[in-house]
Design a protein around this motif. Structure first.
Motif, PDB file in Angstrom:
ATOM      1  N   GLY A   1       0.800  -1.229   0.000  1.00  0.00           N
ATOM      2  CA  GLY A   1       0.000   0.000   0.000  1.00  0.00           C
ATOM      3  C   GLY A   1       0.833   1.280   0.000  1.00  0.00           C
ATOM      4  N   ALA A   2       2.148   1.121  -0.043  1.00  0.00           N
ATOM      5  CA  ALA A   2       3.037   2.288  -0.020  1.00  0.00           C
ATOM      6  C   ALA A   2       4.210   2.052  -0.977  1.00  0.00           C
ATOM      7  N   ALA A   3       3.949   1.284  -2.050  1.00  0.00           N
ATOM      8  CA  ALA A   3       5.053   0.803  -2.890  1.00  0.00           C
ATOM      9  C   ALA A   3       5.376   1.764  -4.036  1.00  0.00           C
ATOM     10  N   ALA A   4       5.864   2.940  -3.683  1.00  0.00           N
ATOM     11  CA  ALA A   4       6.142   3.966  -4.692  1.00  0.00           C
ATOM     12  C   ALA A   4       7.249   3.549  -5.654  1.00  0.00           C
ATOM     13  N   ILE A   5       8.322   2.978  -5.118  1.00  0.00           N
ATOM     14  CA  ILE A   5       9.472   2.644  -5.978  1.00  0.00           C
ATOM     15  C   ILE A   5       9.088   1.496  -6.914  1.00  0.00           C
ATOM     16  N   VAL A   6       8.366   0.505  -6.380  1.00  0.00           N
ATOM     17  CA  VAL A   6       7.937  -0.633  -7.199  1.00  0.00           C
ATOM     18  C   VAL A   6       7.044  -0.147  -8.349  1.00  0.00           C
ATOM     19  N   ARG A   7       6.111   0.755  -8.015  1.00  0.00           N
ATOM     20  CA  ARG A   7       5.175   1.236  -9.045  1.00  0.00           C
ATOM     21  C   ARG A   7       5.750   2.364  -9.889  1.00  0.00           C
ATOM     22  N   ASN A   8       6.913   2.865  -9.455  1.00  0.00           N
ATOM     23  CA  ASN A   8       7.543   4.006 -10.112  1.00  0.00           C
ATOM     24  C   ASN A   8       6.617   5.221 -10.146  1.00  0.00           C
ATOM     25  N   LYS A   9       5.920   5.429  -9.030  1.00  0.00           N
ATOM     26  CA  LYS A   9       4.923   6.496  -8.959  1.00  0.00           C
ATOM     27  C   LYS A   9       4.696   6.846  -7.487  1.00  0.00           C
TER      28      LYS A   9
ATOM     29  N   ALA B   1       5.594   2.049  10.372  1.00  0.00           N
ATOM     30  CA  ALA B   1       6.978   2.524  10.224  1.00  0.00           C
ATOM     31  C   ALA B   1       7.310   2.839   8.769  1.00  0.00           C
ATOM     32  N   ILE B   2       6.734   2.049   7.842  1.00  0.00           N
ATOM     33  CA  ILE B   2       7.074   2.226   6.418  1.00  0.00           C
ATOM     34  C   ILE B   2       5.868   2.713   5.595  1.00  0.00           C
ATOM     35  N   ARG B   3       4.983   3.447   6.267  1.00  0.00           N
ATOM     36  CA  ARG B   3       3.801   4.029   5.608  1.00  0.00           C
ATOM     37  C   ARG B   3       4.224   5.342   4.946  1.00  0.00           C
ATOM     38  N   ILE B   4       4.960   5.195   3.841  1.00  0.00           N
ATOM     39  CA  ILE B   4       5.606   6.330   3.183  1.00  0.00           C
ATOM     40  C   ILE B   4       5.404   6.210   1.671  1.00  0.00           C
ATOM     41  N   GLY B   5       4.883   7.269   1.052  1.00  0.00           N
ATOM     42  CA  GLY B   5       4.513   7.178  -0.363  1.00  0.00           C
ATOM     43  C   GLY B   5       5.429   7.931  -1.314  1.00  0.00           C
ATOM     44  N   ASN B   6       6.394   8.671  -0.751  1.00  0.00           N
ATOM     45  CA  ASN B   6       7.296   9.443  -1.617  1.00  0.00           C
ATOM     46  C   ASN B   6       8.691   9.465  -0.999  1.00  0.00           C
ATOM     47  N   PRO B   7       9.381   8.318  -1.072  1.00  0.00           N
ATOM     48  CA  PRO B   7      10.646   8.177  -0.338  1.00  0.00           C
ATOM     49  C   PRO B   7      11.694   9.216  -0.736  1.00  0.00           C
ATOM     50  N   ALA B   8      12.316   9.816   0.277  1.00  0.00           N
ATOM     51  CA  ALA B   8      13.298  10.877   0.033  1.00  0.00           C
ATOM     52  C   ALA B   8      14.535  10.343  -0.684  1.00  0.00           C
ATOM     53  N   SER B   9      14.942   9.115  -0.372  1.00  0.00           N
ATOM     54  CA  SER B   9      16.155   8.562  -0.997  1.00  0.00           C
ATOM     55  C   SER B   9      15.815   7.599  -2.142  1.00  0.00           C
ATOM     56  N   TRP B  10      14.757   7.901  -2.851  1.00  0.00           N
ATOM     57  CA  TRP B  10      14.260   7.083  -3.960  1.00  0.00           C
ATOM     58  C   TRP B  10      15.389   6.753  -4.948  1.00  0.00           C
TER      59      TRP B  10
END
Ligand code: F0G
Length: 353
Positions: free
Chosen positions: A219-227, A238-247
């Motif tokens: 539900g927070a897989a921004a890097i996997v979805r590339n979005k 802990a990992i409820r993050i949608g726009n990781p700073a160190s992407w």
């Protein structure tokens, strides 16, 4: 020789100067456990780097000791961070130890109880916002630009410097580099720090490099979805993050190491969260269980070869999030009379059944 904490132990591998204060809560030197039961079930050699045994119960202490020490070296009197809970506990503890102020900005209602209790007990100034971690991070980045308050989120480069030391320990404790390093991914600082650590150790000690396997919550897989995920959601707060700073750094770690970044569902996370304490006697928080969930998923998919040496990073202590544990179980103790014979009779039946 007694352990002296990261700044003393890794002085030569960290950006430490004569002016850096010797701040320490004796962080680091966490155990690397072999998991014989899960190894047998999965057909691999599985280990867990239990970062939950750091002084505030998570890997964040490694980065925070450096970030706070450098803030003091630079003359700062207060630090600020956004957090899903563990960063704030670590910032609060090291700021207390150093005698400076910690201001933490957290998403209301989405921080595990133990972590909130820590921030209160260490005396941080706590600001809750009606928003998520990504919005909190955006806020504190702007505030730190406009004020003398030092930002200690992982966009502060000293955070990754401190956190990279865990990679050194993995190589030393295992006696070699693992084939795969499995790690939960939230804001993506830790996967980036480990990769930096493995590369630096390789350059200075000639150690090999592992493949980096990162796991986001589905539900927070921004890097996997590339979005960017505008409204991230997962049981693993802990990992409820949608726009990781160190992407970008995380993608670089994946590409350079020939690894992967995947996602695990909340069901997979909860099942690993329950499995690890039952099978191996190690209790890690839900966000940490993402690494074990990911390893199980990838073994089943045939993406991890039999016999591989895999180190899963267990980023935080299970005691931080008692509510999620309790929600998973029916706590239903049997009630018996206060009578030795009755209890003995009950137990005899239980152990022979
Ligand atoms: N595991 C735990 C227990 C965490 O607290 C975090 C991040 C991660 C994994 C992910 O690490 O962000 O470097 O990819 N917690 C941050 C916090 C965001 O505020 O405590 P990452």
């Amino acid at each position: 020789m007694a352990w002296k904490g990261l700044i003393e132990e890794y002085r030569d591998l960290l950006p430490v100067t004569d002016k850096t204060p010797a701040l320490s809560l004796l962080e680091g030197n966490t155990p690397l456990f072999h998991f014989p039961n899960l190894s047998k079930e999965l057909g691999i050699e599985l280990y867990g780097k239990f970062e939950g045994l750091n002084p505030t119960g998570s890997f964040k202490d490694r980065g925070m000791v450096m970030a706070v020490a450098k803030a003091i070296e630079e003359g700062s009197g207060s630090v600020i961070c956004a957090s899903t809970g563990n960063t704030s506990a670590a910032a609060a503890a090291y700021a207390a130890r150093a005698g400076i102020r910690a201001i933490i900005v957290i998403p209301k209602g989405k921080v595990a109880l133990g972590k909130l209790a820590q921030a209160v007990m260490y005396g941080a100034e706590i600001v809750e916002i009606e928003g998520n971690f990504d919005q909190a991070l955006q806020l504190v980045r702007k505030i730190s630009e406009k004020s003398p308050i030092t930002l200690v989120n992982s966009v502060n480069p000293y955070r990754l410097e401190g956190q990279k030391t865990a990679a050194f320990e993995v190589c030393d404790q295992l006696g070699e580099t693992p084939d795969i390093l499995a790690i939960p991914v939230g804001n993506a600082g830790n996967i980036s720090a480990y990769w930096k650590g493995f590369k630096e150790y390789s350059a200075s000690k000639g150690t090999a490099l592992p493949k980096m396997f990162g796991f986001e919550a589905e539900g927070a897989a921004a890097i996997v979805r590339n979005k960017v995920v505008e409204e991230p959601e997962t049981v693993a707060t802990a990992i409820r993050i949608g726009n990781p700073a160190s992407w970008d750094l995380a993608v670089q770690a994946r590409e350079e190491s020939g690894g992967m970044i995947g996602s695990v569902t909340d069901d997979e996370i909860i099942s690993a969260f329950k499995l690890l304490p039952r099978k191996e006697g190690v209790f890690a928080e839900p966000g940490s269980a993402a690494s074990i969930a990911g390893v199980i998923q990838q073994v089943k998919a045939g993406k991890i070869a039999e016999g591989s040496k895999v180190v899963a990073v267990l980023t935080g202590n299970g005691l931080k999030d008692p509510q999620t544990a309790i929600d998973q179980l029916t706590i239903d103790p049997v009630t018996l009379p206060n009578d030795e014979d009755a209890i003995l009779e009950y137990l005899e039946k239980m152990i022979t059944s």
